[in-house]
Design a protein around this motif. Structure first.
Motif, mmCIF file in Angstrom:
data_model
loop_
_atom_site.group_PDB
_atom_site.id
_atom_site.type_symbol
_atom_site.label_atom_id
_atom_site.label_comp_id
_atom_site.label_asym_id
_atom_site.label_seq_id
_atom_site.Cartn_x
_atom_site.Cartn_y
_atom_site.Cartn_z
ATOM 1 N N TRP A 289 -48.038 16.319 6.239
ATOM 2 C CA TRP A 289 -48.260 16.220 5.627
ATOM 3 C C TRP A 289 -49.038 17.205 4.487
ATOM 4 N N ILE B 260 -49.874 4.911 11.721
ATOM 5 C CA ILE B 260 -49.956 5.710 9.659
ATOM 6 C C ILE B 260 -50.468 5.126 9.376
ATOM 7 N N ARG C 286 -46.439 17.208 1.752
ATOM 8 C CA ARG C 286 -46.657 16.442 0.376
ATOM 9 C C ARG C 286 -47.686 16.825 -0.438
ATOM 10 N N SER D 203 -52.054 4.490 6.274
ATOM 11 C CA SER D 203 -51.696 4.085 5.155
ATOM 12 C C SER D 203 -52.201 4.233 3.977
ATOM 13 N N ARG E 178 -54.458 11.997 -2.396
ATOM 14 C CA ARG E 178 -55.656 11.195 -1.046
ATOM 15 C C ARG E 178 -56.935 11.984 -2.404
ATOM 16 N N GLU F 15 -53.394 11.631 12.116
ATOM 17 C CA GLU F 15 -51.441 11.327 11.157
ATOM 18 C C GLU F 15 -50.984 12.808 10.987
ATOM 19 N N SER G 55 -45.625 11.014 -1.326
ATOM 20 C CA SER G 55 -46.365 10.603 -0.506
ATOM 21 C C SER G 55 -46.097 8.861 -0.520
ATOM 22 N N GLU G 56 -46.565 7.972 0.554
ATOM 23 C CA GLU G 56 -46.249 6.950 0.756
ATOM 24 C C GLU G 56 -46.517 6.297 -0.213
ATOM 25 N N GLY G 57 -46.485 5.633 -1.136
ATOM 26 C CA GLY G 57 -46.910 4.757 -2.556
ATOM 27 C C GLY G 57 -47.297 6.032 -3.845
ATOM 28 N N GLY G 58 -46.882 6.825 -3.538
ATOM 29 C CA GLY G 58 -47.242 7.857 -4.286
ATOM 30 C C GLY G 58 -48.402 8.009 -4.467
ATOM 31 N N HIS G 59 -49.157 7.741 -3.706
ATOM 32 C CA HIS G 59 -50.499 8.119 -4.120
ATOM 33 C C HIS G 59 -50.770 9.408 -3.884
#
Length: 439
Positions: A86, A14, A89, A16, A104, A78, A98-102
């Motif tokens: 996807w 994944i 999010r 990330s 993109r 991904e 999202s992972e880590g709250g980011h």
């Protein structure tokens, strides 16, 4: 673990935010270790060109380096592993964080903003400059009798956009003729000053940073300041600027600026910036009406439009890093400008023609204009441009751009980091042979 195994593990894992950083660092180390030179060596190491294909026209659709393509493909993979997640999010971050709250999109905006000297809250990413131009012109409160100023060197889709907006709003287009030769920047400034004086109701001026058909580096800041003095809004077409000329958007006396990242800045196609002065934030929305049309900020209004593919945006950070890893604008300009200048001189001599008569400092760094030999087979008219491009490619595998203005046919050649002298020798010979001119 061998490098190929590392690449494979990244592809199946994944991707990330941490993985993105690691991937960029890996490809940066790989490039530094390889120490590839510009030209043929870089083409072979970092591009996917077919052996029989020669691109002397980066200025249209460009070419995406392998590391950026690999990142794009990993992100696609991904997305397709959990497609609903996807998109959720993107649309519903509260319920599907999202992972880590980011975010993109926001990360890409911040990277691009830093590169072009902009505040991230004033910049959004769109598919291309044509989209950006439409987002501006179709949201301006133009009415009957208002006028839009553009020039005869404007890009075709922008000219048609102005025509469409004029038909819809009752406004009028003022088309400024810019003749060649040009002796100095003062010639251009005077033409604009005269037009603004003669047409008192000009509401917005579309100013090219680098003209498309003629590759003229316009005195954009002087022209913008002149328009500002007349209370005329300034919309800059910077399609060819990012990656070719230095930018500091917050310091420009303009209202709107659009520029492609997929021409000279290595991003995948479908990636451009739209910069909006804070005084216009409330009035600018994406040209496509969608769920976030009435959101309070530019970022929210432009971030996610239906199932639009945002992945080219997410690759912008990697594209900028690729640019830096090659030595940045200084190193790239040193190579491209030298090669382009040499090629223009060589072609003009071989074809017994001339380069566009403009001051040297008004020539786009990575582009040049050389007159094409005059023949009955290719008369000086717009229809000959596509015909000649197709004939040259069919004969030699060389792609070059041809344009028509000032009652002449011209070749607009481009030089980028993958080009070498042999590319332009091929172009030289192909044009002479297609036009049946003795060498």
């Amino acid at each position: 673990m061998k490098p190929v195994e590392v690449a494979s593990s990244v592809a199946v894992g994944i991707f990330s935010a941490a993985g993105l950083v690691w991937g960029l660092q890996y490809y940066s180390r790989k490039r530094q270790a390889a120490k590839k030179a510009f030209g043929r060596e870089l083409r072979q190491a970092e591009y996917c060109f077919a052996e029989d294909f020669c691109l002397c026209n980066n200025g249209s659709f460009a070419a995406v380096p392998r590391p950026i393509l690999q990142l794009q493909q990993r992100l696609i993979a991904e997305r397709e592993r959990k497609p609903a997640l996807w998109y959720r999010r993107q649309y519903d971050p509260k319920w599907f964080p999202s992972e880590g709250g980011h975010n993109r999109y926001a990360q890409a905006v911040m990277a691009v903003a830093e590169f072009v000297g902009a505040k991230s809250e004033n910049l959004v990413l769109v598919e291309n400059t044509t989209t950006g131009i439409n987002c501006v012109l179709q949201n301006l409160p133009l009415t009957k009798g208002d006028k839009i100023l553009l020039t005869t060197h404007g890009y075709g889709s922008f000219i048609k956009t102005v025509q469409y907006v004029c038909e819809k709003t009752g406004s009028e287009a003022v088309v400024l003729e810019i003749p060649v030769p040009i002796e100095s920047e003062d010639d251009i400034v005077k033409l604009y000053a005269d037009a603004l004086e003669q047409h008192s109701n000009i509401k917005v001026a579309v100013i090219d940073h680098i003209t498309c058909p003629s590759a003229i580096l316009m005195p954009m800041e002087r022209l913008a300041a002149l328009c500002q003095q007349k209370d005329v809004l300034v919309l800059v077409d910077g399609a060819h600027a990012p990656g070719q000329v230095p930018l500091n958007l917050e310091q420009l006396p303009v209202d709107f600026y659009v520029g492609n990242l997929h021409k000279w800045l290595f991003s995948p196609r479908g990636c451009a910036l739209l910069w909006v002065h804070p005084s216009h934030h409330d009035s600018i929305r994406h040209v496509i009406t969608s769920h976030s049309t009435y959101a309070p900020t530019l970022m929210e209004r432009f971030c996610f439009i239906g199932t639009r593919d945002n992945i080219p945006y997410y690759c912008a950070t990697a594209a900028i890093k690729f640019h830096h890893d090659l030595g940045g604008l200084e190193a790239i300009t040193a190579y491209n400008a030298s090669l382009c200048g040499w090629a223009a001189d060589m072609l003009a001599k071989a074809w017994s023609t001339e380069q566009l008569a403009i001051p040297a400092h008004m020539r786009a760094p990575f582009m040049a204009i050389v007159a094409v030999p005059e023949t009955d087979a290719y008369p000086a008219c717009p229809e000959s441009c596509g015909k000649l491009m197709g004939a040259v490619f069919s004969h030699s595998g060389v792609i070059a751009a041809f344009s028509h203005f000032n009652e002449r046919l011209w070749c607009r050649l481009s030089s980028h980091v993958y080009n070498c002298q042999d590319d332009y020798y091929k172009l030289r010979d192909a044009v002479l042979q297609v036009m049946q001119i003795d060498q």
